[in-house]
Scaffold this motif. Sequence first.
Motif, PDB file in Angstrom:
ATOM      1  N   THR A 187       0.839  -1.190   0.000  1.00  0.00           N
ATOM      2  CA  THR A 187       0.000   0.000   0.000  1.00  0.00           C
ATOM      3  C   THR A 187       0.877   1.244   0.000  1.00  0.00           C
ATOM      4  O   THR A 187       1.969   1.230   0.586  1.00  0.00           O
ATOM      5  N   ASP A 201      -9.337  -1.894   0.859  1.00  0.00           N
ATOM      6  CA  ASP A 201      -8.632  -1.609  -0.396  1.00  0.00           C
ATOM      7  C   ASP A 201      -7.660  -2.731  -0.743  1.00  0.00           C
ATOM      8  O   ASP A 201      -7.586  -3.166  -1.898  1.00  0.00           O
ATOM      9  N   LEU A 202      -6.922  -3.218   0.250  1.00  0.00           N
ATOM     10  CA  LEU A 202      -5.973  -4.303   0.003  1.00  0.00           C
ATOM     11  C   LEU A 202      -6.683  -5.579  -0.435  1.00  0.00           C
ATOM     12  O   LEU A 202      -6.209  -6.301  -1.306  1.00  0.00           O
ATOM     13  N   TRP A 215      -6.372   3.145  10.481  1.00  0.00           N
ATOM     14  CA  TRP A 215      -5.562   2.775   9.324  1.00  0.00           C
ATOM     15  C   TRP A 215      -6.032   1.432   8.772  1.00  0.00           C
ATOM     16  O   TRP A 215      -6.222   1.285   7.569  1.00  0.00           O
ATOM     17  N   ILE A 242       3.307   1.924   9.128  1.00  0.00           N
ATOM     18  CA  ILE A 242       2.100   2.548   8.590  1.00  0.00           C
ATOM     19  C   ILE A 242       2.222   4.062   8.628  1.00  0.00           C
ATOM     20  O   ILE A 242       2.867   4.628   9.506  1.00  0.00           O
ATOM     21  N   LYS A 269       0.222   3.838   1.591  1.00  0.00           N
ATOM     22  CA  LYS A 269       0.110   4.464   2.910  1.00  0.00           C
ATOM     23  C   LYS A 269       0.971   3.732   3.929  1.00  0.00           C
ATOM     24  O   LYS A 269       0.535   3.365   5.013  1.00  0.00           O
ATOM     25  N   MET A 270       2.231   3.513   3.516  1.00  0.00           N
ATOM     26  CA  MET A 270       3.161   2.777   4.345  1.00  0.00           C
ATOM     27  C   MET A 270       4.577   3.211   3.987  1.00  0.00           C
ATOM     28  O   MET A 270       4.855   3.552   2.841  1.00  0.00           O
ATOM     29  N   GLU A 277      -7.467   0.765   5.091  1.00  0.00           N
ATOM     30  CA  GLU A 277      -6.584   0.060   4.160  1.00  0.00           C
ATOM     31  C   GLU A 277      -6.977  -1.380   3.864  1.00  0.00           C
ATOM     32  O   GLU A 277      -6.783  -1.855   2.746  1.00  0.00           O
TER      33      GLU A 277
END
Length: 165
Positions: free
Chosen positions: A109, A155-156, A148, A118, A111-112, A152
């Motif tokens: 992701t 989405d993952l 988070w 994270i 966002k990491m 996330e």
Amino acid sequence: MDAPIADSTKETVQKLPLLSTRASPRDGEAWITRLKEEYTALIQYVKMNKAADNDWFTIASNPNGTRWHGTCWSYYNGLRYEFDMEFEIPATYPVTNPEICLPQLEGKTAKMYRGGKICLTIHFAPLWQRNVPRFGIAHALALGLGPWLAAEVPDLVERGMITPV
């Protein structure tokens, strides 16, 4: 600008004990006092989660409270997704929030950060800064990791990057 905090998250955090000792692992006896406050808040958070049937993490530390590890999980479409969790207490704690790491998700992701840390800088870090020394590990989980995961994991899953346990 901070993102709005969900009402349920805000309600949970308001029930957590606030910490008062401003100490890092370098501060000897003051760190022991801070660590007791951390454990008190974590125990309260775990009890609240269990009472609300919202158990979503396990956590433990090394003997001096500088390295933490455990697991966290999230449900999406009725399936459980579980991850190892780890972090170290920064030398500048509690001024600096811990960087929570989910090594299994590294590179999956945007966002990491490197190492599976994270991203908490945009929304969480300013909130943490305004609440030094009152926020601790329980607050980082409730206001950082929990939201988070909620954002996330779906989405993952949808991108086929993770599979349920």
